[in-house]
Write a protein that holds these residues in place. Structure first.
Motif, PDB file in Angstrom:
ATOM      1  N   GLY A   1      -5.239   1.026   4.143  1.00 15.70           N
ATOM      2  CA  GLY A   1      -4.680   1.076   2.796  1.00 15.70           C
ATOM      3  C   GLY A   1      -5.549   0.394   1.760  1.00 15.70           C
ATOM      4  O   GLY A   1      -5.040  -0.205   0.803  1.00 15.70           O
ATOM      5  N   LEU A   2      -6.872   0.486   1.905  1.00 15.60           N
ATOM      6  CA  LEU A   2      -7.813  -0.161   0.993  1.00 15.60           C
ATOM      7  C   LEU A   2      -8.361   0.856   0.003  1.00 15.60           C
ATOM      8  O   LEU A   2      -8.476   2.046   0.297  1.00 15.60           O
ATOM      9  N   ASN A   3      -8.735   0.377  -1.175  1.00 14.00           N
ATOM     10  CA  ASN A   3      -9.357   1.271  -2.157  1.00 14.00           C
ATOM     11  C   ASN A   3     -10.858   1.030  -2.308  1.00 14.00           C
ATOM     12  O   ASN A   3     -11.533   1.733  -3.045  1.00 14.00           O
ATOM     13  N   GLN A   4     -11.363   0.009  -1.625  1.00 10.96           N
ATOM     14  CA  GLN A   4     -12.807  -0.250  -1.592  1.00 10.96           C
ATOM     15  C   GLN A   4     -13.114  -1.140  -0.399  1.00 10.96           C
ATOM     16  O   GLN A   4     -12.213  -1.765   0.170  1.00 10.96           O
ATOM     17  N   ALA A   5     -14.388  -1.154  -0.007  1.00 10.90           N
ATOM     18  CA  ALA A   5     -14.786  -1.955   1.152  1.00 10.90           C
ATOM     19  C   ALA A   5     -14.667  -3.437   0.817  1.00 10.90           C
ATOM     20  O   ALA A   5     -15.271  -3.899  -0.157  1.00 10.90           O
TER      21      ALA A   5
END
Length: 298
Positions: free
Chosen positions: A7-11
């Motif tokens: 559920g991440l939008n970036q590393a």
């Protein structure tokens, strides 16, 4: 990639120094406070040193991003330059237009005139050098001579050095005693504590968009801190690999085995087996002493 899985939008653990992930860790905040205080004095050299991976470049970028408008910044990310190349690079950073057939004396004169013009317009000029331990000896001396340029009230140029501990060692030489005396402020970055490592992991996961329970439990965090020695770059590398392994297994919590495998695949991390060896040796020593004591008693 594991972004959607968690559920991440970036590393969250990229190695690129991203000021959007800057977290107010004590050593980093203290370093910035020293830098900001030193710049206000308008004097000499400022130095920040730390082991590889402790966050020097991130602090460098944070400093430059947050500079007030009155500051004009010249930035040299790779200072492995001869004195002549250093002068050309500084001239370019100051926006000078020059002919290639200028000699070094003329170029130095143009730099001084530009610094005086900027000062007259209320600008303070700072020269920031990352990886400063790579500077040749002759270029370090050229930097010192740059700081001779001054008005009656202040230096025309301040120099900020970011470097590895090798820079401190070099500056201890008697050859650099004049430069050493001009370092008005300095700060040495330290690794993170266990508590700081835990907060660092949680903060970066949150900034990256994670909203669930901790992916890393307390046991994993303790192991991660120990194996990384509290060095942010190693924390990022190990955490990134652990998340990849967890995703590959279809899990949502990092297991001890995932972290162990990530550590063993990471150069310069403390080996899991090696980290237990001192404890094992201590246990064997105690058991041996106990056996000797029993024999003597008998």
């Amino acid at each position: 990639m594991y972004l959607t899985h968690f559920g991440l939008n970036q590393a969250p653990f990229s190695l690129t120094p991203n000021t959007g992930f800057f977290f107010g860790l004590t050593p980093h905040v203290e370093a910035l406070q020293v830098l900001q205080t030193a710049l206000q004095t308008g004097e000499g050299f400022i130095k920040v040193t730390g082991e590889v991976g402790t966050g020097k470049t991130l602090i460098c970028r944070k400093l430059m991003n947050d500079l007030p408008e009155k500051y004009r910044c010249a930035y040299l990310p790779n200072p492995y330059l001869s004195p002549d190349e250093l002068r050309w690079a500084v001239a370019k950073e100051l926006g000078l237009q020059y002919s290639e057939n200028l000699d070094q004396q003329q170029l130095t004169g143009m730099i001084q005139q530009q610094l005086m013009a900027l000062s007259a317009h209320g600008n303070a000029v700072i020269l920031v050098l990352d990886e400063a331990q790579a500077l040749p000896n002759e270029s370090l001396e050229a930097l010192r001579l740059f700081t001779n340029l001054e008005t009656e009230n202040r230096k025309l140029l301040q120099v900020v050095l970011f470097g590895q501990p090798e820079l401190d060692e070099r500056l201890q030489s008697s050859d650099f005693r004049q430069l050493r005396q001009r370092i008005t402020f300095s700060y040495k970055l330290r690794p993170l504590t266990m508590e700081e490592t835990q907060a660092y992991i949680q903060y970066r996961m949150g900034i990256a968009g994670y909203g669930g329970d901790g992916v890393f439990d307390k046991r994993s965090l303790r192991m991660l801190h120990r194996m990384s020695r509290g060095i942010p770059r190693l924390i990022n590398i190990i955490a990134h690999k652990a998340l990849m392994l967890t995703y590959g297994c279809g899990h949502h919590k990092v297991s001890f085995q995932h972290l162990k495998d990530a550590v063993e695949d990471t150069e310069d991390a403390v080996s899991v087996n090696a980290s237990w060896q001192p404890k094992l040796m201590a246990l064997l020593f105690v058991l041996t002493l106990g056996a000797i004591f029993v024999k003597v008693s008998l």
